[in-house]
Design a protein around this motif. Structure first.
Motif, PDB file in Angstrom:
ATOM      1  N   GLU A   1      -9.386  29.292  20.984  1.00  0.00           N
ATOM      2  CA  GLU A   1      -9.830  29.632  21.910  1.00  0.00           C
ATOM      3  C   GLU A   1     -10.689  31.033  21.569  1.00  0.00           C
ATOM      4  O   GLU A   1     -11.181  31.925  22.411  1.00  0.00           O
ATOM      5  CB  GLU A   1      -9.109  30.324  22.925  1.00  0.00           C
TER       6      GLU A   1
ATOM      7  N   GLU B   1     -13.779  33.102  19.149  1.00  0.00           N
ATOM      8  CA  GLU B   1     -15.200  33.080  18.838  1.00  0.00           C
ATOM      9  C   GLU B   1     -15.276  32.701  17.389  1.00  0.00           C
ATOM     10  O   GLU B   1     -14.593  33.312  16.599  1.00  0.00           O
ATOM     11  CB  GLU B   1     -15.578  34.297  19.275  1.00  0.00           C
TER      12      GLU B   1
ATOM     13  N   SER C   1     -20.241  30.449  18.669  1.00  0.00           N
ATOM     14  CA  SER C   1     -19.421  29.556  19.060  1.00  0.00           C
ATOM     15  C   SER C   1     -18.485  30.455  20.406  1.00  0.00           C
ATOM     16  O   SER C   1     -17.548  30.761  19.806  1.00  0.00           O
ATOM     17  CB  SER C   1     -18.626  28.455  18.363  1.00  0.00           C
TER      18      SER C   1
ATOM     19  N   GLN D   1     -13.952  28.309  25.332  1.00  0.00           N
ATOM     20  CA  GLN D   1     -14.621  27.487  25.814  1.00  0.00           C
ATOM     21  C   GLN D   1     -13.781  25.939  26.143  1.00  0.00           C
ATOM     22  O   GLN D   1     -14.391  24.940  26.262  1.00  0.00           O
ATOM     23  CB  GLN D   1     -15.818  27.227  24.884  1.00  0.00           C
TER      24      GLN D   1
END
Length: 135
Positions: free
Chosen positions: A70, A72, A97, A101
Protein backbone atom coordinates in the motif's frame (compact mmCIF):
# COMPACT_ATOMS: atom_id res chain seq x y z
CA UNK A 1 50.20 -12.65 20.92
CA UNK A 2 48.14 -15.81 20.33
CA UNK A 3 45.45 -14.54 22.71
CA UNK A 4 45.29 -11.23 20.84
CA UNK A 5 44.97 -13.01 17.50
CA UNK A 6 42.28 -15.32 18.91
CA UNK A 7 40.36 -12.36 20.35
CA UNK A 8 40.55 -10.46 17.04
CA UNK A 9 39.37 -13.52 15.11
CA UNK A 10 36.49 -14.08 17.54
CA UNK A 11 35.48 -10.41 17.29
CA UNK A 12 35.51 -10.49 13.45
CA UNK A 13 33.45 -13.69 13.45
CA UNK A 14 30.93 -12.12 15.86
CA UNK A 15 30.55 -9.02 13.70
CA UNK A 16 29.98 -11.09 10.53
CA UNK A 17 27.52 -13.37 12.32
CA UNK A 18 25.59 -10.38 13.64
CA UNK A 19 25.42 -8.84 10.17
CA UNK A 20 24.11 -12.05 8.63
CA UNK A 21 21.51 -12.62 11.33
CA UNK A 22 20.31 -9.03 11.24
CA UNK A 23 19.49 -9.25 7.55
CA UNK A 24 18.72 -12.95 7.34
CA UNK A 25 20.82 -13.04 4.20
CA UNK A 26 24.50 -12.15 3.82
CA UNK A 27 23.74 -10.79 0.34
CA UNK A 28 20.54 -8.93 1.23
CA UNK A 29 21.49 -5.65 -0.42
CA UNK A 30 22.87 -6.73 -3.77
CA UNK A 31 22.17 -9.91 -5.66
CA UNK A 32 23.51 -9.67 -9.22
CA UNK A 33 20.58 -11.78 -10.40
CA UNK A 34 19.59 -11.22 -14.04
CA UNK A 35 16.05 -10.75 -15.32
CA UNK A 36 15.96 -10.55 -19.10
CA UNK A 37 18.31 -7.72 -20.11
CA UNK A 38 18.53 -6.33 -16.54
CA UNK A 39 20.87 -7.18 -13.68
CA UNK A 40 19.90 -6.39 -10.10
CA UNK A 41 22.39 -3.93 -8.61
CA UNK A 42 20.49 -3.42 -5.35
CA UNK A 43 17.37 -5.09 -3.98
CA UNK A 44 15.84 -4.55 -0.58
CA UNK A 45 14.71 -8.12 0.00
CA UNK A 46 12.56 -7.07 2.95
CA UNK A 47 10.37 -5.07 0.54
CA UNK A 48 10.82 -6.50 -2.98
CA UNK A 49 9.92 -10.19 -3.05
CA UNK A 50 10.54 -10.84 -6.76
CA UNK A 51 11.19 -9.32 -10.17
CA UNK A 52 10.11 -10.66 -13.53
CA UNK A 53 10.83 -9.71 -17.10
CA UNK A 54 8.32 -10.70 -19.78
CA UNK A 55 10.38 -10.91 -22.95
CA UNK A 56 7.60 -10.88 -25.55
CA UNK A 57 6.25 -7.66 -23.98
CA UNK A 58 9.67 -6.23 -22.98
CA UNK A 59 8.13 -5.37 -19.58
CA UNK A 60 9.60 -5.41 -16.06
CA UNK A 61 7.28 -6.14 -13.11
CA UNK A 62 8.04 -6.27 -9.39
CA UNK A 63 6.33 -8.06 -6.53
CA UNK A 64 6.25 -6.51 -3.08
CA UNK A 65 5.75 -8.21 0.25
CA UNK A 66 2.16 -7.58 1.45
CA UNK A 67 3.15 -5.23 4.28
CA UNK A 68 4.54 -2.79 1.67
CA UNK A 69 1.89 -3.12 -1.06
CA UNK A 70 0.00 0.00 0.00
CA UNK A 71 3.03 2.30 -0.15
CA UNK A 72 3.87 4.73 -2.94
CA UNK A 73 6.56 3.66 -5.40
CA UNK A 74 8.52 6.18 -7.47
CA UNK A 75 10.27 4.93 -10.61
CA UNK A 76 13.14 6.83 -12.22
CA UNK A 77 14.91 6.03 -15.48
CA UNK A 78 18.49 6.93 -16.31
CA UNK A 79 21.14 6.30 -18.92
CA UNK A 80 23.86 6.81 -16.29
CA UNK A 81 24.28 5.41 -12.78
CA UNK A 82 22.07 7.59 -10.47
CA UNK A 83 22.27 10.49 -12.92
CA UNK A 84 20.74 12.16 -15.96
CA UNK A 85 17.18 11.10 -15.26
CA UNK A 86 15.05 10.63 -18.34
CA UNK A 87 11.72 12.31 -18.78
CA UNK A 88 8.59 10.15 -18.79
CA UNK A 89 5.89 10.60 -21.43
CA UNK A 90 3.84 12.71 -18.97
CA UNK A 91 6.66 15.23 -18.66
CA UNK A 92 8.07 14.42 -15.20
CA UNK A 93 11.22 12.64 -14.12
CA UNK A 94 9.41 10.22 -11.78
CA UNK A 95 6.56 7.86 -12.44
CA UNK A 96 4.54 7.58 -9.25
CA UNK A 97 2.57 4.48 -8.37
CA UNK A 98 0.19 5.91 -5.76
CA UNK A 99 -0.20 4.42 -2.31
CA UNK A 100 -3.40 2.68 -1.28
CA UNK A 101 -4.38 1.60 -4.77
CA UNK A 102 -5.67 -1.80 -3.65
CA UNK A 103 -2.90 -4.10 -4.92
CA UNK A 104 -3.51 -7.74 -4.06
CA UNK A 105 -1.05 -9.48 -1.71
CA UNK A 106 1.85 -10.88 -3.77
CA UNK A 107 0.40 -9.27 -6.90
CA UNK A 108 2.66 -7.80 -9.57
CA UNK A 109 2.98 -4.05 -9.95
CA UNK A 110 2.27 -2.17 -13.15
CA UNK A 111 4.95 -2.80 -15.73
CA UNK A 112 7.87 -0.61 -16.77
CA UNK A 113 8.85 -0.74 -20.43
CA UNK A 114 11.94 1.30 -21.28
CA UNK A 115 15.11 1.46 -23.31
CA UNK A 116 16.92 3.18 -20.41
CA UNK A 117 20.10 1.65 -19.01
CA UNK A 118 18.96 1.95 -15.38
CA UNK A 119 15.62 1.59 -13.62
CA UNK A 120 15.36 2.82 -10.03
CA UNK A 121 12.44 1.98 -7.75
CA UNK A 122 12.14 4.25 -4.69
CA UNK A 123 9.97 3.91 -1.58
CA UNK A 124 9.98 6.21 1.45
CA UNK A 125 13.02 8.07 0.06
CA UNK A 126 15.15 4.91 -0.32
CA UNK A 127 16.10 2.86 -3.37
CA UNK A 128 14.37 -0.50 -2.98
CA UNK A 129 15.40 -1.89 -6.37
CA UNK A 130 18.02 -0.75 -8.85
CA UNK A 131 18.32 -2.50 -12.21
CA UNK A 132 21.05 -2.11 -14.83
CA UNK A 133 20.68 -3.09 -18.50
CA UNK A 134 23.40 -5.60 -19.34
CA UNK A 135 22.13 -6.88 -22.70
Amino acid sequence: MNRLLAAATLFAFSVITAMVSASGDPDAGTTGKVYGPFEVLTQDKAIVRDVKFVADENNVYIQLFPEHKEKEIRVKLANEYFASYREWHHGGYELVSPANQGKTPYGWTDFVNTSANYIEYWMDGEVILHLKRVK
